[in-house]
Design an enzyme around this catalytic site. Structure first.
Site, PDB file in Angstrom:
ATOM      1  N   THR A   1       0.856  -1.185   0.000  1.00  0.00           N
ATOM      2  CA  THR A   1       0.000   0.000   0.000  1.00  0.00           C
ATOM      3  C   THR A   1       0.893   1.236   0.000  1.00  0.00           C
ATOM      4  O   THR A   1       2.021   1.208   0.483  1.00  0.00           O
ATOM      5  CB  THR A   1      -0.940   0.022   1.215  1.00  0.00           C
ATOM      6  OG1 THR A   1      -0.171   0.081   2.421  1.00  0.00           O
ATOM      7  CG2 THR A   1      -1.840  -1.213   1.234  1.00  0.00           C
ATOM      8  N   GLY A   2       0.383   2.321  -0.554  1.00  0.00           N
ATOM      9  CA  GLY A   2       1.249   3.473  -0.773  1.00  0.00           C
ATOM     10  C   GLY A   2       2.361   3.111  -1.738  1.00  0.00           C
ATOM     11  O   GLY A   2       3.507   3.543  -1.579  1.00  0.00           O
ATOM     12  N   GLY A   3       2.018   2.330  -2.756  1.00  0.00           N
ATOM     13  CA  GLY A   3       3.035   1.747  -3.640  1.00  0.00           C
ATOM     14  C   GLY A   3       3.426   2.586  -4.831  1.00  0.00           C
ATOM     15  O   GLY A   3       4.285   2.173  -5.611  1.00  0.00           O
TER      16      GLY A   3
ATOM     17  N   GLY B   1       7.931   6.825  -3.320  1.00  0.00           N
ATOM     18  CA  GLY B   1       8.660   6.752  -2.062  1.00  0.00           C
ATOM     19  C   GLY B   1       9.105   5.355  -1.667  1.00  0.00           C
ATOM     20  O   GLY B   1       9.585   4.569  -2.493  1.00  0.00           O
TER      21      GLY B   1
ATOM     22  N   GLY C   1       7.376   2.788  -0.739  1.00  0.00           N
ATOM     23  CA  GLY C   1       6.596   1.710  -1.342  1.00  0.00           C
ATOM     24  C   GLY C   1       7.099   1.340  -2.714  1.00  0.00           C
ATOM     25  O   GLY C   1       7.288   0.155  -3.033  1.00  0.00           O
TER      26      GLY C   1
ATOM     27  N   SER D   1       7.614   4.796  12.428  1.00  0.00           N
ATOM     28  CA  SER D   1       8.346   6.062  12.352  1.00  0.00           C
ATOM     29  C   SER D   1       9.288   6.180  13.538  1.00  0.00           C
ATOM     30  O   SER D   1       8.985   5.705  14.640  1.00  0.00           O
ATOM     31  CB  SER D   1       7.390   7.250  12.359  1.00  0.00           C
ATOM     32  OG  SER D   1       8.087   8.477  12.507  1.00  0.00           O
TER      33      SER D   1
ATOM     34  N   TYR E   1       0.239  12.535  14.488  1.00  0.00           N
ATOM     35  CA  TYR E   1       1.011  11.658  13.595  1.00  0.00           C
ATOM     36  C   TYR E   1       1.808  10.632  14.405  1.00  0.00           C
ATOM     37  O   TYR E   1       1.753   9.427  14.134  1.00  0.00           O
ATOM     38  CB  TYR E   1       1.957  12.495  12.740  1.00  0.00           C
ATOM     39  CG  TYR E   1       2.888  11.681  11.871  1.00  0.00           C
ATOM     40  CD1 TYR E   1       2.460  11.183  10.648  1.00  0.00           C
ATOM     41  CD2 TYR E   1       4.193  11.401  12.284  1.00  0.00           C
ATOM     42  CE1 TYR E   1       3.309  10.421   9.856  1.00  0.00           C
ATOM     43  CE2 TYR E   1       5.052  10.643  11.500  1.00  0.00           C
ATOM     44  CZ  TYR E   1       4.599  10.156  10.286  1.00  0.00           C
ATOM     45  OH  TYR E   1       5.443   9.403   9.507  1.00  0.00           O
TER      46      TYR E   1
END
Length: 250
Positions: free
Chosen positions: A12-14, A17, A19, A139, A152
């Site tokens: 996901t978020g592929g 960046g 991903g 993170s 966040y």
């Protein structure tokens, strides 16, 4: 890493960046990849760059919407039948002092960074082959309080803990679940936040290795955790931060 030949990994978020960097490495090692993200044009550009034909599937997906994740899983099942790994990487980074955080901003961050990761793993788990692996993107802010990042950082702390609890739940199937927690990684998202050379230098100066990380630095860690080389590692968090958290520059 011949162990990725014939494997299928969902990212996901592929579309960009960390991903996309992970997808590049996996495709080069023989895997098929499913790229999920909100921006269809970005996904198509990523697929063209990977140039792996039928080994790449793109699915426009907003991970904060459970119905989108249901549709994603159906597309994966129809195309590949099953999964061997998941990189739950999609996230957003919106920062504001606590007094300025609105309910809508709070809900948006939690919906993507926590709810999105939770239901990505939940929905993908039935497709995961026994012995598969999940990596969750955390993170470095889980380990240090930094003003303006309260919501966040809290979402990232939540998903790092998910790596431990999902590891316990999925262990009977031999499925390992771990987290990577990147430090300062030079991506579009990072550059959108640290917009000046002065800001980027301030970040770099805190890193004992003397450089900002690259997306490929994280990709290497993700591949390790997805691979049989990490077969006895689960419920763990791997900092990929150039020494940012454990050490102070001399």
């Amino acid at each position: 890493m011949a162990e990725f030949n014939g494997k299928t990994i969902l990212i996901t978020g592929g579309g960009s960046g960390m991903g996309l960097a992970t997808a590049r490495r996996l495709v080069a090692e023989g895997a098929s990849v499913v790229l999920a993200g909100r921006n269809g044009e970005r996904l198509e550009t990523a697929a063209k760059e990977l140039d792996a034909g039928d080994r790449v599937l793109t699915v426009v997906t907003d991970v904060s919407r459970v119905q989108d994740l249901d549709r994603l899983v159906e597309r994966v099942r129809d195309r590949f039948g099953s999964l061997d790994g998941v990189f739950a990487n999609a996230g957003r980074a919106d920062f504001a002092p606590g007094a300025a955080v609105t309910e809508s901003a709070f809900d948006a961050l939690v919906a993507t960074n926590f709810k999105g990761v939770y239901f990505t793993v939940q929905k993908a788990a039935p497709l995961l082959n026994d012995g598969g692996a999940v990596v969750i993107n955390g993170s470095w802010l889980v380990h240090r309080g930094l003003g303006f990042t309260s919501v966040y950082a809290a979402t990232k702390a939540a998903v790092v803990n998910l790596a431990r609890t999902f590891a316990a739940e999925l262990a009977p199937r031999g499925i390992r679940v771990n987290a990577v927690s990147p430090g300062y990684i030079r991506t579009e998202m990072f550059d959108g936040i640290s917009t000046t050379e002065e800001a980027r230098e301030a970040c770099r100066s805190q890193v004992i290795l003397g450089r900002l990380g690259q997306a490929d630095d994280v990709a290497g860690a993700v591949l390790f955790l997805l691979s049989p080389a990490a077969s006895y590692i689960t419920g763990q968090e791997l900092l990929v931060d150039g020494g940012l958290i454990p050490s102070v520059p001399a």
